[in-house]
Design an enzyme around this catalytic site. Structure first.
Site, PDB file in Angstrom:
ATOM      1  N   SER A  64       0.836  -1.190   0.000  1.00 37.23           N
ATOM      2  CA  SER A  64       0.000   0.000   0.000  1.00 37.23           C
ATOM      3  C   SER A  64       0.883   1.258   0.000  1.00 37.23           C
ATOM      4  O   SER A  64       1.680   1.454  -0.902  1.00 37.23           O
ATOM      5  CB  SER A  64      -0.969  -0.044   1.185  1.00 37.23           C
ATOM      6  N   ASP A 181      -6.114  -3.544  -2.158  1.00 37.96           N
ATOM      7  CA  ASP A 181      -5.048  -3.172  -1.218  1.00 37.96           C
ATOM      8  C   ASP A 181      -4.296  -4.391  -0.662  1.00 37.96           C
ATOM      9  O   ASP A 181      -4.901  -5.324  -0.132  1.00 37.96           O
ATOM     10  CB  ASP A 181      -5.688  -2.405  -0.070  1.00 37.96           C
TER      11      ASP A 181
END
Length: 328
Positions: A64, A181
């Site tokens: 991320s 993510d």
């Protein structure tokens, strides 16, 4: 996926001058950078300290925001350049410039095209093979929610895939696979480095607080009273983007699960640098200087352990040529 890279860390160096025997190669070092939204800007401070102290890094893994910072670092940008980039998103209008609303928002509120365009301004069309350091980008395949360690092809789209916060950014399709993510499955990508077998030592940088730290911060924060702060109270009732809005709750829920996964991953690292702020906000990029300073302080505190881990003297070595020059 590309084939794993393998190095023999015990290969002796060639004999030195005047017949001095060779010595073992230094341990190969991997750095794992965690997810964390704006908190991930603390990674920049850690990178600055490592660079300023001559700590050589052989492989980077990121999830991320850690993938964002780590990918740019692996491309050749140093700590000062990364800090300059962070400063370009220091105001709300800068952050809004990265928002391209999805309509209807069936799979996310943001499409991600503007984030990808920003990444391309820094990375161009670089592929993983073009990077100066090997880089592992952790994302989650939407089909089955399994971890994927991306290390081939276009770097910018891989980072966007790692950044695709569920419910906020629409899933990212890359080579026929949809991703969300990477923090969903591995917010601190220590295992990604361990499994690759290309490093001997791992430093993990974690910016996520524990659930207990977040809870203490919330309890300590003064409750807003409509009588004492009427405008602030009214703003929270009417402003869709005020603190604790829907996006805050969605992101906070995702980070709550990640906080618990981080503890397990951290046990597989040789050193963990905790650059943690308990403030439960994920998009306060205007505080970039504070986060970078936090990262610097956390890394500086662990420098003696890092030097010991890598066999680096805590005292600078004397350069014989420089010493001779001074003596003359």
């Amino acid at each position: 996926m590309s084939a794993s890279l393998h190095f023999n860390s015990l290969t002796p160096l060639p004999p030195g001058p005047a017949g001095r025997p060779g010595r073992s190669r230094r341990p190969r070092l991997g750095v794992a950078l965690s997810s964390g939204g704006a908190k991930g800007l603390a990674h920049i401070g850690v990178i600055q300290v490592l660079e300023e102290n001559g700590v050589e890094v052989d492989m980077v893994a990121g999830t991320s925001m850690g993938a964002y910072v780590g990918g740019l670092w692996a491309s050749g940008l140093g700590g000062p350049e990364l800090a300059d980039l962070a400063a370009t998103v220091s105001e709300p209008r800068h952050l809004w410039s990265l928002v391209d609303p999805a309509f209807p928002p069936r799979r996310g509120f943001v499409n991600g095209a503007k984030i990808l365009a920003r990444l391309r301004r820094s990375l161009g069309d670089r592929t993983f093979s073009d990077l100066e350091k090997p880089f592992l980008c952790v994302a989650t395949e939407l089909n089955g929610y399994v971890r994927s360690v991306i290390d081939e092809g276009d770097v910018a789209s891989a980072i966007l895939a790692s950044l695709a916060i569920p419910g906020v950014v629409s899933p990212v399709e890359r080579e026929g696979i949809e991703y969300i993510d990477g923090g969903v499955c591995e917010p601190l990508p220590v295992s990604a480095l361990r499994e690759r077998g290309a490093v001997d030592r791992i430093i993990a940088v974690n910016v996520l607080p524990t659930p207990a730290q977040v809870r203490r911060h919330r309890l300590a924060r003064e409750e807003i009273s409509p009588w004492r702060r009427p405008l602030a109270w009214l703003n929270r009732q009417l402003n869709l983007f005020a603190r604790d809005n829907l996006l805050d709750i969605l992101r906070g829920a995702a980070m709550g699960a990640q906080m618990r996964l981080v503890e397990r991953s951290a046990r597989r690292a040789d050193i963990v640098i905790d650059a943690v702020s308990p403030v439960p906000r994920w998009h306060d990029y205007n505080n970039h200087r504070a986060y970078i300073a936090l990262g610097r302080a956390a890394a500086t505190a662990r420098l003696p352990e890092i030097r010991s881990l890598l066999g680096i003297s805590n005292h600078p070595e004397v350069n014989p040529e420089l010493e001779a020059c001074i003596a003359s």
